[in-house]
Design a protein around this motif. Structure first.
Motif, PDB file in Angstrom:
ATOM      1  N   GLY A 108       2.948  -4.754  -5.689  1.00  9.18           N
ATOM      2  CA  GLY A 108       3.988  -3.741  -5.556  1.00  9.18           C
ATOM      3  C   GLY A 108       5.113  -3.951  -6.555  1.00  9.18           C
ATOM      4  O   GLY A 108       5.617  -3.010  -7.161  1.00  9.18           O
ATOM      5  N   THR A 119      10.991   5.371  -1.592  1.00 14.54           N
ATOM      6  CA  THR A 119      10.492   4.034  -1.295  1.00 14.54           C
ATOM      7  C   THR A 119      11.083   3.505  -0.003  1.00 14.54           C
ATOM      8  O   THR A 119      12.218   3.832   0.366  1.00 14.54           O
ATOM      9  N   HIS A 120      10.283   2.682   0.711  1.00 12.83           N
ATOM     10  CA  HIS A 120      10.780   1.934   1.857  1.00 12.83           C
ATOM     11  C   HIS A 120      11.146   0.501   1.457  1.00 12.83           C
ATOM     12  O   HIS A 120      11.728  -0.243   2.249  1.00 12.83           O
ATOM     13  N   ASP A 121      10.769   0.118   0.249  1.00 14.55           N
ATOM     14  CA  ASP A 121      10.994  -1.250  -0.229  1.00 14.55           C
ATOM     15  C   ASP A 121      12.386  -1.346  -0.849  1.00 14.55           C
ATOM     16  O   ASP A 121      12.655  -0.762  -1.899  1.00 14.55           O
ATOM     17  N   ASP A 147       6.087   9.156  -4.865  1.00 16.07           N
ATOM     18  CA  ASP A 147       6.195   9.006  -3.415  1.00 16.07           C
ATOM     19  C   ASP A 147       5.545   7.702  -2.959  1.00 16.07           C
ATOM     20  O   ASP A 147       4.325   7.577  -2.963  1.00 16.07           O
ATOM     21  N   GLU A 148       6.363   6.730  -2.570  1.00 14.31           N
ATOM     22  CA  GLU A 148       5.893   5.470  -1.985  1.00 14.31           C
ATOM     23  C   GLU A 148       4.741   4.836  -2.777  1.00 14.31           C
ATOM     24  O   GLU A 148       3.645   4.640  -2.236  1.00 14.31           O
ATOM     25  N   THR A 185       4.106   1.897  -3.688  1.00 15.09           N
ATOM     26  CA  THR A 185       3.720   0.512  -3.359  1.00 15.09           C
ATOM     27  C   THR A 185       3.330   0.347  -1.897  1.00 15.09           C
ATOM     28  O   THR A 185       3.118  -0.775  -1.431  1.00 15.09           O
ATOM     29  N   SER A 186       3.223   1.445  -1.157  1.00 19.28           N
ATOM     30  CA  SER A 186       3.021   1.343   0.290  1.00 19.28           C
ATOM     31  C   SER A 186       1.714   0.662   0.666  1.00 19.28           C
ATOM     32  O   SER A 186       1.617   0.031   1.721  1.00 19.28           O
ATOM     33  N   ALA A 187       0.692   0.781  -0.188  1.00 14.73           N
ATOM     34  CA  ALA A 187      -0.616   0.202   0.132  1.00 14.73           C
ATOM     35  C   ALA A 187      -0.877  -1.103  -0.620  1.00 14.73           C
ATOM     36  O   ALA A 187      -2.005  -1.587  -0.635  1.00 14.73           O
ATOM     37  N   SER A 200      10.988   7.373   8.325  1.00 12.00           N
ATOM     38  CA  SER A 200       9.906   8.350   8.285  1.00 12.00           C
ATOM     39  C   SER A 200      10.338   9.621   9.009  1.00 12.00           C
ATOM     40  O   SER A 200      11.013   9.563  10.043  1.00 12.00           O
ATOM     41  N   THR A 202      15.733   6.501  -0.009  1.00 10.39           N
ATOM     42  CA  THR A 202      15.260   5.734   1.132  1.00 10.39           C
ATOM     43  C   THR A 202      15.579   6.488   2.422  1.00 10.39           C
ATOM     44  O   THR A 202      16.297   7.492   2.399  1.00 10.39           O
ATOM     45  N   GLN A 224       1.405   8.580  -2.703  1.00  9.91           N
ATOM     46  CA  GLN A 224       1.253   7.268  -2.076  1.00  9.91           C
ATOM     47  C   GLN A 224      -0.126   6.694  -2.353  1.00  9.91           C
ATOM     48  O   GLN A 224      -0.272   5.527  -2.699  1.00  9.91           O
TER      49      GLN A 224
END
Length: 241
Positions: free
Chosen positions: A189, A211-213, A178-179, A181-183, A42, A39, A96
């Motif tokens: 997600g 991940t950001h989640d 890479d990310e 679940t971002s979209a 950005s 984590t 992503q």
């Protein structure tokens, strides 16, 4: 036992007459069947780390050791050609965005992975094996009944499931994600994270997940935080063990 060990990896980019440090003496390790989550804000270096581990970028210094049943490879020292071969044979990459090929059906997205780098069309028997493998993976991600659909006919969550199945097509020892679940919305997600956890453990792949989640971090085997190119352990999960 497969494993990934990143040791003292440094990566810099040119910035006019100077250089910017993207990765500053990064260390981490993850065993086959385990997931290490990363984590951080950005621009902190997370994607640079994934690109370096996936052999898309060569670091300035350090070691990236991938242990497999056939031996240990230092990914940081490979030539471009050798790196491309390792990516095809042993590294699954999930971006992503799904980056699916619009003209191919879901099953064809997977099949094409087995043909990369080949100069000749595969024999009929190999094509049948490839189709069988692709269908098994689509079934594993819950999309066997969608095998003939093109990306435009699939939802965002379904496209990401195809993306994950495609990354597993050549039975990689290393997964770089890479990310994913971002979209996606929260429900889709969560389903993708469930799938990644299941697939990583089933296929015994060493997995790096950016991940950001933070919702599912307690389910990971280890969690790291990246700040200005410096990676520090943030948490070691017990529920995922």
């Amino acid at each position: 036992m497969t494993a990934l060990t990143v040791g003292n990896v440094t990566l810099t980019y040119p910035d006019g007459s100077d250089r910017v440090t993207a990765l500053n003496r990064v260390d981490l390790s993850v065993r086959g069947g385990e997931i290490a989550a990363i984590t951080g804000p950005s621009g902190s270096g997370k994607s640079s780390l994934l690109a370096t581990v996936a052999t898309l970028i060569r670091p300035d210094s350090g070691r990236i050791l991938l242990e497999t049943a056939s031996g240990t490879i230092d990914l940081a020292t490979l030539s471009r050609r050798a790196a491309a071969g390792v990516r095809r044979a042993g590294i699954g990459i999930v971006f992503q965005q799904s980056n699916l090929i619009p003209a191919l059906t879901a099953v064809e997205q997977l099949e094409v992975m087995s043909h990369l780098g080949r100069r000749r069309l595969p024999a009929p028997a190999m094509r049948r094996r490839t189709r069988s493998r692709a269908m098994e993976l689509l079934e594993a991600v819950g999309l066997a009944d969608q095998y003939a659909k093109h990306p435009a006919q699939l939802s965002g969550g379904q496209r990401q499931r195809v993306n994950i199945a495609r990354a597993l097509m050549n039975d990689p020892t290393l997964l770089v994600i890479d990310e994913p679940t971002s979209a996606l919305d929260t429900e889709r997600g969560s389903a993708i994270i469930d799938l990644i956890l299941d697939m990583s453990r089933t296929h015994r792949a060493a997995t790096l997940l950016v991940t950001h989640d933070h919702t599912h971090l307690h389910r990971m085997n280890a969690v790291y935080t990246m700040t200005d190119g410096v990676l520090t352990p943030a948490h070691t999960a017990t529920a995922a063990a």
